[in-house]
Design an enzyme around this catalytic site. Structure first.
Site, short mmCIF file in Angstrom:
data_model
loop_
_atom_site.label_atom_id
_atom_site.label_comp_id
_atom_site.label_asym_id
_atom_site.label_seq_id
_atom_site.Cartn_x
_atom_site.Cartn_y
_atom_site.Cartn_z
N SER A 50 33.45 31.00 -126.23
CA SER A 50 33.18 32.03 -125.23
C SER A 50 31.70 32.36 -125.08
O SER A 50 31.28 32.90 -124.06
CB SER A 50 33.94 33.32 -125.57
OG SER A 50 33.43 33.92 -126.75
N LYS A 91 30.00 38.97 -128.39
CA LYS A 91 29.78 38.98 -126.94
C LYS A 91 28.38 39.50 -126.64
O LYS A 91 27.69 40.04 -127.50
CB LYS A 91 30.81 39.89 -126.23
CG LYS A 91 32.26 39.54 -126.49
CD LYS A 91 32.69 38.22 -125.87
CE LYS A 91 34.15 37.91 -126.17
NZ LYS A 91 34.55 36.56 -125.72
#
Length: 247
Positions: A50, A91
């Site tokens: 990701s 993230k």
């Protein structure tokens, strides 16, 4: 001849003292650097793609333990929020409390409070998100996206939550400062320039380079000091023993 002998002995004692001092200082720097690093940093393994291409699947990163209040836009953080799951996640912060984060503008860019954000770290060359969205971040919260927008479960998937896809600052455990493994990908994380122009700017890198410098300098001093004796014996010629003359 006796004067020369005393001079050589004096030089030898001074050399031994300096080598011992080098080893002692080296131990302080070497061990101190490791302790300093262990207190400030924690390694993490990223389990997904990701954050590619910035951080790949299986990469080991070094993350500085920080307070959530120190997080700025553009930071890559390690956080844990029960709404998102039981495991720590990695993230990038793209919005903080009060921001309106949206995608995409006419050029396919992410915007923060209407200001377009250039994101050279993204995996794809297309729009900043395959799906359009707009969210206002509550105060004390953070809006987080992966760099691989086509393969990231992030704030976009939680827009219908009460927090509008954001997580509290207190959920942040650490900020990623560098990639440690694989060796070929080692390097410090850049602070994106586009976020620097927004209120609050970007964060400053942590002291990881100083920690590494202390460890390396300590190792050099230890090895150099320990090698003094053998090297000195090798390069110093042995004095000939004088044979008394017999009358």
């Amino acid at each position: 001849m006796s004067g020369a002998g005393r001079t050589d002995d004096g030089h030898g004692r001074a050399g031994r003292m300096l080598s011992g001092l080098a080893v002692a200082v080296g131990c302080v720097l070497f061990l101190g650097g490791f302790v300093w690093g262990a207190l400030l940093y924690q390694p993490y393994t990223v389990p997904t793609d990701s954050m590619a291409p910035t951080i790949g699947r299986g990469d080991r990163v070094l993350a500085q333990r920080i307070d959530g209040g120190d997080v700025r836009r553009g930071d890559i953080v390690v956080f844990k929020d029960k709404v998102w799951g039981d495991s720590p996640m990695v993230k990038r912060v793209v919005g903080t409390g009060g921001d309106t984060v949206a995608c995409c503008d006419a050029q396919g860019r992410l915007t923060v409070d209407g200001k377009p954000i250039e994101e050279p770290y993204l995996q794809a060359n297309g729009p900043a998100s395959p799906t359009t969205f707009s969210a206002t971040v509550p105060e004390g919260q953070l809006f987080l996206l992966g760099d691989h927008r086509n393969d990231s479960v992030d704030s976009r998937g939680h827009l219908t939550d009460a927090s509008h896809g954001s997580v509290p600052r207190g959920a942040v455990k650490a900020r990623v400062d560098a990639t440690a493994w694989p060796v070929g990908g080692w390097g410090m994380m850049d602070r994106p320039e586009s976020f620097a122009a927004l209120p609050g700017g970007t964060s400053q890198p942590g002291p990881l380079p100083l920690v590494l410098a202390a460890v390396v300098a300590g190792a050099v001093l230890i090895l150099g000091g320990a090698a003094y004796g053998p090297v000195a014996r090798f390069v110093t010629p042995r004095r000939r023993e004088e044979v008394p003359a017999h009358g």
